[in-house]
Scaffold this active site. Structure first.
Site, PDB file in Angstrom:
ATOM      1  CB  ALA A  15       8.972   3.850  -2.425  1.00  0.00           C
ATOM      2  N   GLY A  27       6.487   0.639   5.865  1.00  0.00           N
ATOM      3  CA  GLY A  27       7.553  -0.155   5.142  1.00  0.00           C
ATOM      4  C   GLY A  27       7.567   0.096   3.693  1.00  0.00           C
ATOM      5  CB  CYS A  28       4.669   0.708   1.150  1.00  0.00           C
ATOM      6  SG  CYS A  28       4.008  -0.914   1.514  1.00  0.00           S
ATOM      7  CB  THR A  29       7.020   5.291   2.906  1.00  0.00           C
ATOM      8  OG1 THR A  29       5.567   5.381   2.702  1.00  0.00           O
ATOM      9  CG2 THR A  29       7.765   6.610   2.519  1.00  0.00           C
ATOM     10  CE  LYS A  36      -4.267   1.865   2.174  1.00  0.00           C
ATOM     11  NZ  LYS A  36      -4.636   2.219   0.952  1.00  0.00           N
TER      12      LYS A  36
END
Length: 153
Positions: A50, A45-47, A40
């Site tokens: 990225a 974690g996704c940030t 998401k």
């Protein structure tokens, strides 16, 4: 569920980018691609993942890699995510989960005892001919670009 292995041909897909442009596996031919799946936009974690790929993009590009991220978020969510974190690569809006399903990363997950369907954080490195070179299932979100580089050194 699909269980892809290194050496397999990457499954074909058709999706749209954060800018609403169509993108298929055939469009990626001729260059190595880091196709990374994440749950998401704008979650911690996704940030981190990225941002790691953003910060390592030039070094990865020198090694011949292009980066494409995939999550079930909308094109608008992806545009906002890119703008907020100055992301310099393509994100695919896999709102129907078809790309995730083709790569075997759409699966049942569990949090606090509640079961739900979601994305298993996974990265596929696809060669210029469309064959899977490497699969990362244990992604180090904070140092992901370094994790990829280390696998090729």
């Amino acid at each position: 569920m699909t269980h892809l292995q290194e050496g397999d041909m990457a499954p074909d897909f058709r999706s749209t980018t954060q800018d609403g442009m169509p993108l298929t596996l055939a469009d990626l031919r001729g260059q190595r691609t880091i196709l990374y799946f994440y749950p998401k936009d704008n979650t911690s974690g996704c940030t981190l993942e990225a941002q790691s790929l953003r910060d390592g993009r030039e070094e990865l590009a020198r090694m011949g890699f292009r980066i494409v991220g995939v999550s079930p978020d909308s094109e608008r969510s992806h545009r906002n995510f890119c703008a907020k974190h100055d992301l310099n690569f393509t994100l695919l809006a896999d709102t129907d989960h078809s790309v995730c399903e083709a790569y075997g990363v759409w699966a049942e997950k569990s949090m606090y005892g509640r079961k739900y369907m979601g994305v298993l954080r996974t990265t596929f490195v696809i060669d210029a001919e469309g064959r899977i070179e490497r699969i990362f299932t244990k992604v180090d979100t904070k140092n992901h670009y370094r994790q990829i580089l280390d696998a090729y050194e």
